[in-house]
Design a protein around this motif. Structure first.
Motif, PDB file in Angstrom:
ATOM      1  N   GLU A   7      27.839  49.681  34.597  1.00 35.73           N
ATOM      2  CA  GLU A   7      26.804  48.803  35.133  1.00 35.73           C
ATOM      3  C   GLU A   7      26.733  47.458  34.414  1.00 35.73           C
ATOM      4  O   GLU A   7      26.074  46.530  34.894  1.00 35.73           O
ATOM      5  N   GLN A   8      27.417  47.339  33.275  1.00 34.97           N
ATOM      6  CA  GLN A   8      27.424  46.067  32.541  1.00 34.97           C
ATOM      7  C   GLN A   8      28.473  45.094  33.062  1.00 34.97           C
ATOM      8  O   GLN A   8      28.500  43.938  32.630  1.00 34.97           O
ATOM      9  N   LEU A   9      29.335  45.545  33.965  1.00 35.57           N
ATOM     10  CA  LEU A   9      30.419  44.709  34.466  1.00 35.57           C
ATOM     11  C   LEU A   9      30.034  44.068  35.789  1.00 35.57           C
ATOM     12  O   LEU A   9      29.407  44.698  36.634  1.00 35.57           O
ATOM     13  N   SER A  10      30.418  42.828  35.963  1.00 31.30           N
ATOM     14  CA  SER A  10      30.258  42.174  37.261  1.00 31.30           C
ATOM     15  C   SER A  10      31.518  41.357  37.548  1.00 31.30           C
ATOM     16  O   SER A  10      32.065  40.700  36.649  1.00 31.30           O
ATOM     17  N   VAL A  11      32.000  41.446  38.775  1.00 25.96           N
ATOM     18  CA  VAL A  11      33.222  40.757  39.171  1.00 25.96           C
ATOM     19  C   VAL A  11      32.935  39.270  39.358  1.00 25.96           C
ATOM     20  O   VAL A  11      31.955  38.894  40.003  1.00 25.96           O
ATOM     21  N   GLU A  12      33.783  38.440  38.782  1.00 28.46           N
ATOM     22  CA  GLU A  12      33.664  36.987  38.891  1.00 28.46           C
ATOM     23  C   GLU A  12      34.764  36.459  39.807  1.00 28.46           C
ATOM     24  O   GLU A  12      35.784  37.141  40.038  1.00 28.46           O
ATOM     25  N   PRO A  13      34.611  35.248  40.350  1.00 25.05           N
ATOM     26  CA  PRO A  13      35.672  34.662  41.189  1.00 25.05           C
ATOM     27  C   PRO A  13      36.978  34.533  40.407  1.00 25.05           C
ATOM     28  O   PRO A  13      36.959  34.255  39.195  1.00 25.05           O
ATOM     29  N   PRO A  14      38.111  34.764  41.026  1.00 21.04           N
ATOM     30  CA  PRO A  14      39.404  34.626  40.329  1.00 21.04           C
ATOM     31  C   PRO A  14      39.577  33.223  39.755  1.00 21.04           C
ATOM     32  O   PRO A  14      39.040  32.239  40.281  1.00 21.04           O
ATOM     33  N   ILE A  15      40.360  33.154  38.679  1.00 20.28           N
ATOM     34  CA  ILE A  15      40.604  31.871  38.008  1.00 20.28           C
ATOM     35  C   ILE A  15      41.939  31.319  38.485  1.00 20.28           C
ATOM     36  O   ILE A  15      42.985  31.967  38.334  1.00 20.28           O
ATOM     37  N   ALA A  16      41.899  30.133  39.061  1.00 18.31           N
ATOM     38  CA  ALA A  16      43.115  29.509  39.586  1.00 18.31           C
ATOM     39  C   ALA A  16      44.023  29.075  38.437  1.00 18.31           C
ATOM     40  O   ALA A  16      43.567  28.542  37.421  1.00 18.31           O
ATOM     41  N   VAL A  17      45.318  29.351  38.591  1.00 21.74           N
ATOM     42  CA  VAL A  17      46.316  28.980  37.595  1.00 21.74           C
ATOM     43  C   VAL A  17      47.415  28.197  38.296  1.00 21.74           C
ATOM     44  O   VAL A  17      47.977  28.649  39.294  1.00 21.74           O
ATOM     45  N   GLU A  18      47.715  27.018  37.766  1.00 23.10           N
ATOM     46  CA  GLU A  18      48.725  26.178  38.384  1.00 23.10           C
ATOM     47  C   GLU A  18      50.099  26.846  38.310  1.00 23.10           C
ATOM     48  O   GLU A  18      50.555  27.281  37.248  1.00 23.10           O
TER      49      GLU A  18
END
Length: 382
Positions: A230-241
């Motif tokens: 319950e401590q985890l929350s999904v964040e938007p992916p991080i764009a990598v060039e």
């Protein structure tokens, strides 16, 4: 030795009450705590829980209270008196801060042999010799705090006690040792992770523990052992060039050792640590509750969380499998290693502290500066 039915019933009742505040307790010692702690001790702990004190602080207070009660029984035959008389506080200092050379001359110097033997039998004493001064100060501070929470006035600030501690510390010099002799830096971590390539459940779990503990800023072993889904929350992916986006997670730590009661600490994971964590949760079918759990000899995953000490053992076991000296590494090496690696890679100290959640610049920079000084120009004048 026959047991006392009334005493057994009281211990059982206290054990049931301890279950209601289990989040703060060392799980493997709960039965022993039920035997040692008094009804008033349990009530004090319940009060502290209701006051919203942080879990790590409560766990430390509980551990210190258990030690103090065990020592009092061993040294006097009685539970701790509240408030404690000054003579008992001075006895505590004399039993824990002493000179090995003087004991060779006077066998009655320091902690009496029968007291030491009883504490060792109960697993409250493991190392030999006098205690570290910081440990004695911490336990006295816990004793003082618990006295105040009972609404009583202690004598912890008397000149005689302060003088006794000062003189004892001066007479028993101990070199300050790091919690982990060596930092688990990136290259060391890579060697440990290489031992987790087998693909069985234990390998998958240990890989996730090592990567999450390190990448989340060098989390304390209690924070890793107590981590819940319950401590985890999904964040938007991080764009990598020039490459695929990296998966990202936020870990909500809640109250920590150094944060305020109303402050929710958050750290972030991205890339490989997220993949490792997801792989473990999928393999172990962790959909809620504790993330890192025990695995029995037949490969069955328990519903119970790992104890913090198990995280330490995993670090040592993986160090040994990697051909390293396990005695030189501990779970705290992941914390010091994170900051050392950040310095090696040129990450600014404030940015590294945002992830490690160190509050003290002095403490964080002690790891950081060692790395930068070693590789800096001042060390390469010739």
């Amino acid at each position: 030795m026959t047991s006392n039915p009334l005493s057994d019933k009281a211990a059982l009742r206290r054990a049931e009450e301890l279950d209601t505040i289990a989040a703060i307790l060392p799980i493997d010692r709960r039965d022993k705590l039920a035997e040692l702690l008094t009804d008033q001790d349990i009530e004090t702990l319940r009060h502290l829980v209701n006051e919203g004190m942080g879990e790590n602080t409560l766990r430390a207070l509980t551990s210190d209270l258990a030690y103090l009660e065990a020592w009092s029984f061993a040294a006097t035959g009685f539970p701790l008196p509240w408030p404690a008389p000054e003579a008992l506080l001075l006895k505590f200092v004399a039993h824990h801060l002493w000179q090995p050379e003087q004991r060779d001359i006077d066998p009655h110097h320091g902690m009496p042999a029968n007291v030491e033997q009883r504490l060792r039998a109960q697993r409250f004493l493991r190392s030999s010799g006098p205690h570290a001064p910081d440990t004695v100060r911490r336990r006295l501070a816990s004793w003082s705090t618990l006295t105040k929470w009972r609404g009583l006035t202690g004598v912890f600030s008397t000149p005689s006690l302060k003088s006794a501690i000062r003189l004892a510390v001066r007479a028993t010099p101990r070199p300050r040792k790091r919690k982990s002799a060596k930092a688990v830096t990136g290259d060391v971590l890579a060697q440990m992770l290489a031992t987790c390539a087998g693909g069985n459940l234990r390998d998958v779990r240990d890989r996730a523990i090592l990567m999450v503990a390190f990448a989340s800023g060098g989390r304390r072993r209690s924070e890793i052992a107590g981590l819940r889904r319950e401590q985890l929350s999904v964040e938007p992916p991080i764009a990598v060039e020039g490459g695929p986006a990296l998966p990202s997670l936020a870990i909500h730590l809640g109250r920590t050792k150094t944060s305020g009661t109303e402050h929710d600490e958050v750290v972030y994971l991205s890339g490989r640590p997220v993949d490792a964590l997801n792989a473990w949760m999928t393999a172990a079918r962790v959909e809620s509750g504790s993330i890192f759990r025990k695995i029995d000899r037949w490969g069955n995953v328990s519903k119970r969380a790992l104890e913090p000490s198990a995280v330490n053992q995993i670090v040592k076991q993986r160090a040994a499998l990697a051909g390293l000296e396990p005695g030189e590494f501990s779970a705290h090496g992941l914390r010091s290693g994170y900051l050392t690696e950040a310095a090696n890679r040129g990450v600014p100290l404030p940015e590294a502290m945002e992830q490690s959640r160190h509050r003290s610049v002095q403490q964080a920079s002690s790891y950081y500066n060692s790395a930068t000084r070693r590789s800096g120009r001042a060390a390469r004048l010739l």
